[in-house]
Design a protein around this motif. Sequence first.
Motif, PDB file in Angstrom:
ATOM      1  N   ALA A 189      -2.632   8.424   4.601  1.00 19.48           N
ATOM      2  CA  ALA A 189      -1.298   8.164   4.061  1.00 19.48           C
ATOM      3  C   ALA A 189      -0.682   6.871   4.597  1.00 19.48           C
ATOM      4  CB  ALA A 189      -0.377   9.354   4.337  1.00 19.48           C
ATOM      5  N   VAL A 190      -1.419   5.781   4.470  1.00 17.86           N
ATOM      6  CA  VAL A 190      -0.921   4.500   4.988  1.00 17.86           C
ATOM      7  C   VAL A 190       0.043   3.863   3.987  1.00 17.86           C
ATOM      8  CG1 VAL A 190      -1.572   2.123   5.515  1.00 17.86           C
ATOM      9  CG2 VAL A 190      -2.875   4.018   6.499  1.00 17.86           C
TER      10      VAL A 190
ATOM     11  N   GLY B  41      -6.131   6.231  11.795  1.00 14.08           N
ATOM     12  CA  GLY B  41      -5.964   6.078  10.350  1.00 14.08           C
ATOM     13  C   GLY B  41      -4.522   6.097   9.877  1.00 14.08           C
ATOM     14  N   GLN B  42      -3.580   6.103  10.816  1.00 11.01           N
ATOM     15  CA  GLN B  42      -2.179   6.134  10.391  1.00 11.01           C
ATOM     16  C   GLN B  42      -1.417   4.942  10.973  1.00 11.01           C
ATOM     17  OE1 GLN B  42      -1.468  10.185  11.879  1.00 11.01           O
ATOM     18  NE2 GLN B  42      -0.668  10.650   9.838  1.00 11.01           N
ATOM     19  N   VAL B  43      -0.342   4.562  10.293  1.00 12.46           N
ATOM     20  CA  VAL B  43       0.539   3.546  10.865  1.00 12.46           C
ATOM     21  C   VAL B  43       1.283   4.186  12.020  1.00 12.46           C
ATOM     22  CG1 VAL B  43       2.538   2.066  10.470  1.00 12.46           C
ATOM     23  CG2 VAL B  43       0.773   2.292   8.701  1.00 12.46           C
ATOM     24  N   PHE B  44       1.072   3.628  13.206  1.00 15.99           N
ATOM     25  CA  PHE B  44       1.587   4.244  14.421  1.00 15.99           C
ATOM     26  C   PHE B  44       2.894   3.595  14.842  1.00 15.99           C
ATOM     27  CE2 PHE B  44       1.618   4.794  19.076  1.00 15.99           C
ATOM     28  CZ  PHE B  44       1.404   6.161  19.167  1.00 15.99           C
ATOM     29  N   ALA B  45       2.963   2.293  14.674  1.00 17.24           N
ATOM     30  CA  ALA B  45       4.186   1.565  15.037  1.00 17.24           C
ATOM     31  C   ALA B  45       4.217   0.248  14.299  1.00 17.24           C
ATOM     32  CB  ALA B  45       4.228   1.306  16.543  1.00 17.24           C
ATOM     33  N   GLN B  46       5.383  -0.326  14.142  1.00 19.50           N
ATOM     34  CA  GLN B  46       5.507  -1.601  13.453  1.00 19.50           C
ATOM     35  C   GLN B  46       6.699  -2.354  14.022  1.00 19.50           C
ATOM     36  OE1 GLN B  46       6.297  -1.575   9.134  1.00 19.50           O
ATOM     37  NE2 GLN B  46       4.244  -2.442   8.918  1.00 19.50           N
ATOM     38  N   GLY B  47       6.565  -3.671  14.147  1.00 18.21           N
ATOM     39  CA  GLY B  47       7.696  -4.445  14.648  1.00 18.21           C
ATOM     40  C   GLY B  47       7.261  -5.822  15.097  1.00 18.21           C
ATOM     41  N   SER B  48       8.154  -6.519  15.822  1.00 17.77           N
ATOM     42  CA  SER B  48       7.783  -7.826  16.353  1.00 17.77           C
ATOM     43  C   SER B  48       6.834  -7.610  17.526  1.00 17.77           C
ATOM     44  CB  SER B  48       9.033  -8.573  16.821  1.00 17.77           C
ATOM     45  OG  SER B  48       9.517  -7.961  18.006  1.00 17.77           O
TER      46      SER B  48
ATOM     47  N   SER C 241      -9.295   7.298  -1.832  1.00 20.94           N
ATOM     48  CA  SER C 241      -9.392   8.649  -2.380  1.00 20.94           C
ATOM     49  C   SER C 241      -8.112   8.984  -3.132  1.00 20.94           C
ATOM     50  CB  SER C 241      -9.620   9.652  -1.252  1.00 20.94           C
ATOM     51  OG  SER C 241     -10.678   9.233  -0.425  1.00 20.94           O
ATOM     52  N   SER C 242      -6.988   8.497  -2.620  1.00 20.99           N
ATOM     53  CA  SER C 242      -5.730   8.606  -3.358  1.00 20.99           C
ATOM     54  C   SER C 242      -4.789   7.508  -2.888  1.00 20.99           C
ATOM     55  CB  SER C 242      -5.106   9.984  -3.144  1.00 20.99           C
ATOM     56  OG  SER C 242      -4.684  10.107  -1.799  1.00 20.99           O
ATOM     57  N   GLY C 243      -3.717   7.281  -3.636  1.00 20.72           N
ATOM     58  CA  GLY C 243      -2.774   6.236  -3.271  1.00 20.72           C
ATOM     59  C   GLY C 243      -2.920   5.016  -4.159  1.00 20.72           C
ATOM     60  N   GLN C 244      -2.055   4.038  -3.925  1.00 18.50           N
ATOM     61  CA  GLN C 244      -2.012   2.876  -4.806  1.00 18.50           C
ATOM     62  C   GLN C 244      -1.888   1.591  -4.001  1.00 18.50           C
ATOM     63  OE1 GLN C 244       1.554   1.857  -6.798  1.00 18.50           O
ATOM     64  NE2 GLN C 244       0.594   1.729  -8.818  1.00 18.50           N
ATOM     65  N   ILE C 245      -2.591   0.562  -4.468  1.00 18.50           N
ATOM     66  CA  ILE C 245      -2.495  -0.758  -3.845  1.00 18.50           C
ATOM     67  C   ILE C 245      -2.011  -1.733  -4.900  1.00 18.50           C
ATOM     68  CG2 ILE C 245      -3.750  -2.603  -2.662  1.00 18.50           C
ATOM     69  CD1 ILE C 245      -5.848  -0.435  -1.899  1.00 18.50           C
ATOM     70  N   SER C 246      -0.934  -2.452  -4.610  1.00 19.28           N
ATOM     71  CA  SER C 246      -0.505  -3.452  -5.586  1.00 19.28           C
ATOM     72  C   SER C 246      -0.367  -4.816  -4.930  1.00 19.28           C
ATOM     73  CB  SER C 246       0.801  -3.037  -6.266  1.00 19.28           C
ATOM     74  OG  SER C 246       1.762  -2.715  -5.304  1.00 19.28           O
ATOM     75  N   PHE C 247      -0.671  -5.845  -5.720  1.00 20.55           N
ATOM     76  CA  PHE C 247      -0.661  -7.216  -5.236  1.00 20.55           C
ATOM     77  C   PHE C 247       0.168  -8.050  -6.198  1.00 20.55           C
ATOM     78  CE2 PHE C 247      -2.665 -11.496  -5.058  1.00 20.55           C
ATOM     79  CZ  PHE C 247      -2.397 -11.771  -3.727  1.00 20.55           C
TER      80      PHE C 247
ATOM     81  N   LEU D 252       0.857  -1.186   0.000  1.00 20.95           N
ATOM     82  CA  LEU D 252       0.000   0.000   0.000  1.00 20.95           C
ATOM     83  C   LEU D 252       0.892   1.234   0.000  1.00 20.95           C
ATOM     84  CD1 LEU D 252      -1.821  -2.293   1.239  1.00 20.95           C
ATOM     85  CD2 LEU D 252      -3.086  -0.468   2.345  1.00 20.95           C
ATOM     86  N   ARG D 253       0.670   2.117  -0.962  1.00 22.92           N
ATOM     87  CA  ARG D 253       1.479   3.325  -1.039  1.00 22.92           C
ATOM     88  C   ARG D 253       0.622   4.572  -0.841  1.00 22.92           C
ATOM     89  NH1 ARG D 253       3.221   1.055  -5.732  1.00 22.92           N
ATOM     90  NH2 ARG D 253       5.007  -0.319  -5.469  1.00 22.92           N
ATOM     91  N   ASP D 254       0.891   5.301   0.232  1.00 24.87           N
ATOM     92  CA  ASP D 254       0.203   6.571   0.499  1.00 24.87           C
ATOM     93  C   ASP D 254      -1.306   6.478   0.323  1.00 24.87           C
ATOM     94  OD1 ASP D 254       2.233   8.286   1.319  1.00 24.87           O
ATOM     95  OD2 ASP D 254       2.953   8.487  -0.752  1.00 24.87           O
ATOM     96  N   VAL D 255      -1.898   5.434   0.885  1.00 23.13           N
ATOM     97  CA  VAL D 255      -3.336   5.237   0.692  1.00 23.13           C
ATOM     98  C   VAL D 255      -4.132   6.139   1.633  1.00 23.13           C
ATOM     99  CG1 VAL D 255      -5.231   3.582   0.933  1.00 23.13           C
ATOM    100  CG2 VAL D 255      -3.102   2.899  -0.189  1.00 23.13           C
TER     101      VAL D 255
END
Lengths: 354, 238
Positions: free
Chosen positions: B21-22, B211-218, B56-62, B6-9
């Motif tokens: 902007a995910v 609506g935003q990515v707040f944190a990521q990890g194990s 509304s904007s952004g791109q999703i690719s699979f 997901l790019r800037d979704v």
Amino acid sequence: MTGFLSLFRRLEGPQTLGRGPAFWALFALVLAGALAYPLFSDGYTVGNTVYFFVWVFIALSLSLIWGYGGSLSFGQTAFFGIAGYSYGILTINFGASYGFTWIALLLAVGMAALIAALLGYFMFFGRIAGVFLGIVTLAVTLMLERFMAQTAGPEWRIGAARLNGFNGMSAMPPLTIPWFGGPIVLFADVGLYYVVLAMLVLVYLALRILMNSAFGNVIVAIRENPERAEMLGYDIRKYQLITFVIGAALAGLSGVLYTVWGQYITPSSMGMTAASLPLIWVAVGGRSDLTATIIGTLVVLSGFQALTIYGSQYALVFMGVLLVLTVLIAPNGLVLGVINWITKLVTRRKQEAA
Amino acid sequence: MALLQLRDVNKHFGGLHVTNAVNLVLEQGEIHCLIGPNGAGKSTLFRLILGEHHPSSGQISFAGEDITALKSFARIRRGLSVKFQVPGVFKGLSVRQNLEIALQSRLSGAALAKEIDRLLAFLNLDAEQAQMAGNLSHGQKQWLEIGMAIALKPRLLLLDEPTAGMSPEETHMTGEMVRRLNAAGMTVLAIEHDMAFVRQVAQRVTVLHLGQVFAQGSIDEIVADERVAAIYLGQAHA
């Protein structure tokens, strides 16, 4: 060859009541009875029986679209009328020789299917569903009735065929089989009875096969949960459209047969009353099963006919009461309810015996 | 290799900015959990990935292909599959028929019957196969729908709260099911509130907030992150 044989296996399945030798023996018995019936009756009565059979096709079309597909359509009578008028216009213009009435039958049914394809495209690809589908189809039916009702003037003609406004069209030739010793004309009599009976058996068996096929599986899946069906990779709009077109063709067949039976068709066959009566037969019978739909339609229709002798207003009121009672007592249909109850009883007996 | 990207979704509903902007990358073969407080936009993000909503904007690719404009059924056919939050089974049809409808587009005849039997065993629903799906217990409905979702042999399985309403024992069994599927090569993205389940299956965790990515990890990094604990307690901006 195996593909052809597997079609016959689809005559039974989860989407249709009745399976095994007992059911098919009963089916053969009923069919034999229907075949022998004209021998014990007179032409006039047999002709009247054809009238009941004629309506079964439109009832089956509702069972398909509404009972199996889950979309309530008020548009069946519109397709009934379109095909009926088409048959009239074609045969009044081109006559009945060289077997043209049969081509006219196919063209008229095709016309109903074509218009259903156009209307259905905008509805299903526009994601109109549920009660809105009912409203749109009802609007189309009533508009068509209003339109045909105002075609009384002499300017409303297609070739030799006057549309004739509220009085409707009449005197179109009946179905005619070209034959060596002179054409056989199928008036509302024994000949037409056998032709319509053959069509009925064919349509019934074909629909059983269709509904128990992979296609039928997707149709009932859409009724149960359209979102889930789509998320299994099915383009549900296509399936809904195809079902709608098949249903319209069946309703159209009813319309053509009605027109050849009485040699007339009027706008009132597309009116509000005409649009709601098939819903009542199908709801009372049990819309989600083909067999229950046919039994319900024939029973309710002959009851209605008997009541009409005492006054058609009362018969209509009775139909309304019947619908309300069905919805309250057996929402899945009275005939279907009784069949299911008997099945349950039999299995319980078997379990107790075992 | 990235399976889903997901790019800037972005997704607005009127003035409401539900997805902001995910950017999210899902690696081939991982089990990825999506967590976050209620209203964080998790289910909306799923609907965007599935094509029920369009961004509304952004791109999703699979799998390297831009699927942003594709309809839902077309995305499913490319190898996505989903189990909804509220079990979406065909209630009026038998358990067996539910699975048949899921399987019939790739199998038929004897192979179809055999695969249904195999799935019934995998889902512990052998005894219930003739029952109406609407009569199953809540947990069994969840399993049946998981069964329908995996019947498609998807490359990416989306699970929206697969253990909602399940007992701890059923939750654990579901976790084992997911791990077995993953071991067989399926990539999984799951929305889940049950932290025991997340701990059991997740290889990576993404926290969504407003609506935003707040944190990521194990999972250990996420649990140790004080900011994450804070948003769950409603103190993100304190």
